[in-house]
Design a protein around this motif. Structure first.
Motif, mmCIF file in Angstrom:
data_model
loop_
_atom_site.group_PDB
_atom_site.id
_atom_site.type_symbol
_atom_site.label_atom_id
_atom_site.label_comp_id
_atom_site.label_asym_id
_atom_site.label_seq_id
_atom_site.Cartn_x
_atom_site.Cartn_y
_atom_site.Cartn_z
ATOM 1 N N THR A 3 -24.870 -19.445 19.671
ATOM 2 C CA THR A 3 -24.232 -19.194 18.387
ATOM 3 C C THR A 3 -25.170 -19.644 17.276
ATOM 4 O O THR A 3 -25.738 -20.738 17.344
ATOM 5 C CB THR A 3 -22.890 -19.943 18.281
ATOM 6 O OG1 THR A 3 -21.938 -19.339 19.167
ATOM 7 C CG2 THR A 3 -22.335 -19.885 16.862
ATOM 8 N N VAL A 4 -25.339 -18.795 16.275
ATOM 9 C CA VAL A 4 -26.234 -19.087 15.161
ATOM 10 C C VAL A 4 -25.400 -19.215 13.892
ATOM 11 O O VAL A 4 -24.750 -18.255 13.464
ATOM 12 C CB VAL A 4 -27.281 -17.964 14.975
ATOM 13 C CG1 VAL A 4 -28.205 -18.296 13.806
ATOM 14 C CG2 VAL A 4 -28.080 -17.751 16.259
ATOM 15 N N LEU A 5 -25.408 -20.412 13.311
ATOM 16 C CA LEU A 5 -24.755 -20.627 12.025
ATOM 17 C C LEU A 5 -25.762 -20.328 10.927
ATOM 18 O O LEU A 5 -26.802 -20.977 10.837
ATOM 19 C CB LEU A 5 -24.260 -22.071 11.918
ATOM 20 C CG LEU A 5 -23.657 -22.473 10.568
ATOM 21 C CD1 LEU A 5 -22.399 -21.681 10.263
ATOM 22 C CD2 LEU A 5 -23.369 -23.980 10.535
ATOM 23 N N HIS A 6 -25.467 -19.336 10.095
ATOM 24 C CA HIS A 6 -26.408 -18.917 9.058
ATOM 25 C C HIS A 6 -25.664 -18.757 7.739
ATOM 26 O O HIS A 6 -24.442 -18.893 7.664
ATOM 27 C CB HIS A 6 -27.086 -17.600 9.463
ATOM 28 C CG HIS A 6 -26.138 -16.439 9.555
ATOM 29 N ND1 HIS A 6 -25.939 -15.557 8.521
ATOM 30 C CD2 HIS A 6 -25.316 -16.039 10.569
ATOM 31 C CE1 HIS A 6 -25.044 -14.646 8.873
ATOM 32 N NE2 HIS A 6 -24.653 -14.916 10.109
ATOM 33 N N ASP A 7 -26.425 -18.463 6.694
ATOM 34 C CA ASP A 7 -25.833 -18.310 5.360
ATOM 35 C C ASP A 7 -26.005 -16.896 4.824
ATOM 36 O O ASP A 7 -26.000 -16.670 3.622
ATOM 37 C CB ASP A 7 -26.442 -19.314 4.386
ATOM 38 C CG ASP A 7 -27.955 -19.145 4.256
ATOM 39 O OD1 ASP A 7 -28.519 -18.304 4.972
ATOM 40 O OD2 ASP A 7 -28.557 -19.866 3.440
#
Length: 328
Positions: free
Chosen positions: A13-17
């Motif tokens: 899982t990649v938490l990005h903005d």
């Protein structure tokens, strides 16, 4: 110790903005990627994920959604930053999840940034630019850099890189770390180093020991000619105390790349101070830095899937990587 053996395929899982890691998908063959940009999306993506990449290292979403129910499958969290304060909250630290950071990517760029700040102060660059805008010719004398005393708090790779560059221009550099080592002063020696410090550079991780380390009392030990350069974390400084010291001429100036609140509020008095250089948390962000972050993560992901030792494993008790490469 390796995190695990044979994690193939992995679910990352990649938490990005909104700005996702460049080229990550093409470099993680056999890995399922789940993208999340909000706390709600992160909560939906985490179940079944064994790896979390916090690409948006300014977000508090991980702390907000962390629970045993959502993170039961999680084995490893990697942050795309050198500091881990956003993800080093008690619940994660108490869990068996391995935490790694992006140590090594920012060392040289941040050292160059600090060198630039020191030279800018010594050569009165800000005043020259202001006079240029006014079309004013005003001859002045400036300072030399050689011979100045620089105290660098933070003796990890970033601190060592800063010391290397500043040594090359003739300054006397003193490194301060958590404890004394070869060429490194212990943190409790810092008060005795301040009275003859020309430049105090903060490049330490944010821990219980370093939070608020520069306050009215420590500032009072600095000479009036001293400048402060902070490329570590904003809360290393009690900002109101620094503002008062700058207003009153207690110290000569400050170059600040990080702040207690980011972005720096528009009504902060720091904006209008002629003896302050402000930059928006960019000291390590050079052309290609995102590609370097991806390269580091992909290398670690390969190690993870092969069951090998990960790079940059954070010591959860100390709050930084404490293996080879120097203390933080």
């Amino acid at each position: 110790m390796p995190v695990s053996a044979g994690q193939d395929p992995s679910v990352v899982t990649v938490l990005h903005d909104g700005d996702t890691p460049p080229g990550l998908e093409s470099r993680t063959d056999g890995t399922r990627l789940r993208l999340a940009s909000t706390a709600d999306e992160l909560a939906a993506a985490l179940p079944g994920s064994d790896v979390l990449l916090t690409w948006d290292f300014t977000s508090d979403a991980v702390r907000q959604v962390w629970s045993a129910e959502l993170t039961g499958d999680l084995r490893w969290v990697h942050t795309a930053s050198a500091g881990v304060d956003r993800v080093a909250f008690p619940e994660l630290l108490a869990s068996p999840v391995t935490l790694t950071n992006s140590r090594g990517v920012f060392d040289r760029p941040m050292a160059e940034f600090v060198l630039g700040a020191v030279v800018a102060f010594a050569k009165d660059t800000a005043r020259s630019l202001a006079l240029q805008r006014e079309h004013t010719w005003q001859h002045r004398e400036t300072e030399t850099v050689a011979g100045k005393v620089v105290t660098v708090v933070g003796s990890g790779p970033i601190g060592h890189a800063i010391a290397h560059l500043l040594d090359a221009v003739g300054t006397t550099v003193r490194l301060v770390g958590r404890r004394a080592a070869d060429g490194v002063h212990a943190f409790d020696e810092l008060p005795g180093l301040l009275p003859d410090t020309d430049y105090l550079v903060l490049a330490a991780p944010l821990t219980d020991a370093t939070r608020g380390m520069l306050h009215a009392g420590t500032i009072a030990r600095l000479p009036e000619r001293a400048r402060v350069v902070n490329v570590g974390r904003g809360p290393l400084i009690v900002q109101d105390d620094l503002v008062e010291a700058l207003r009153g001429g207690r110290i000569a100036g400050a170059a600040l790349d990080v702040f207690e609140v980011e972005p720096l509020p528009a009504d902060s008095p720091l904006w209008a101070m002629e003896n302050v250089l402000i930059s928006p948390h960019m000291s390590g962000d050079v052309v290609g830095w995102k590609d370097m972050l991806v390269e580091l993560f992909v290398d670690n992901l390969t190690r993870y899937r092969d069951g090998r030792e990960l790079r940059n494993v954070v010591d959860k008790e100390r709050g930084y990587v404490s293996s080879s490469g120097g203390q933080a």
